[in-house]
Design a protein around this motif. Sequence first.
Motif, PDB file in Angstrom:
ATOM      1  N   THR A 186       0.830  -1.206   0.000  1.00  0.00           N
ATOM      2  CA  THR A 186       0.000   0.000   0.000  1.00  0.00           C
ATOM      3  C   THR A 186       0.861   1.251   0.000  1.00  0.00           C
TER       4      THR A 186
ATOM      5  N   GLN B  65       2.386   1.684  -3.462  1.00  0.00           N
ATOM      6  CA  GLN B  65       1.459   2.212  -4.475  1.00  0.00           C
ATOM      7  C   GLN B  65       1.232   3.716  -4.295  1.00  0.00           C
ATOM      8  N   ASN B  66       1.167   4.167  -3.032  1.00  0.00           N
ATOM      9  CA  ASN B  66       0.885   5.572  -2.751  1.00  0.00           C
ATOM     10  C   ASN B  66       2.138   6.432  -2.632  1.00  0.00           C
TER      11      ASN B  66
ATOM     12  N   THR C  28       4.175   6.611  -0.175  1.00  0.00           N
ATOM     13  CA  THR C  28       4.274   7.167   1.174  1.00  0.00           C
ATOM     14  C   THR C  28       5.231   6.282   1.955  1.00  0.00           C
TER      15      THR C  28
END
Length: 160
Positions: free
Chosen positions: A71, A74-75, A77
């Motif tokens: 996650t 993908q972002n 961050t």
Amino acid sequence: MALDRVAFIAISMVLLSSIAMATDHIVGDDKGWTVDFNYTQWTQDKVFRVGDNLVFNYDNTKHNIFKVNGTLFQNCTFPPENEAISTGKDVIQLKTEGRKWYVCGKANHCVARQMKLVITVVADGAPAPSPPPSSDAHSTVSFVFGIIIAAIVAMATIFA
């Protein structure tokens, strides 16, 4: 006494095969860990196995590395800055199988400059996801390993 030698040879063969099979993957090859490099394409002909190493070479005043989950990858961050890997010559041993994600946390390098790497690590001894092209380096390692095994067997026979 001969049984001790056979055990020694068997253990040596197992240890030598582990050493011969581990691979250092220089991330980005001669380009290193940098912006505007296609790491997806770079991974396509490689098989990453448990025990292998990812070697990241980069300018640590411009880049760093975060090991993240899918996650966060993908972002683009990442965790706090103090969790970054940032020596400029970092070696990460691949200890478990599965997906692994790495990003650069500097400026917009992940989002806009594609400084992100995802790999799948397979168990040691597992078949490769797709056959990599044969290489002279692999053939050389196999040849040298065969010579070492032959020498061990010959010495065991001589001293038995």
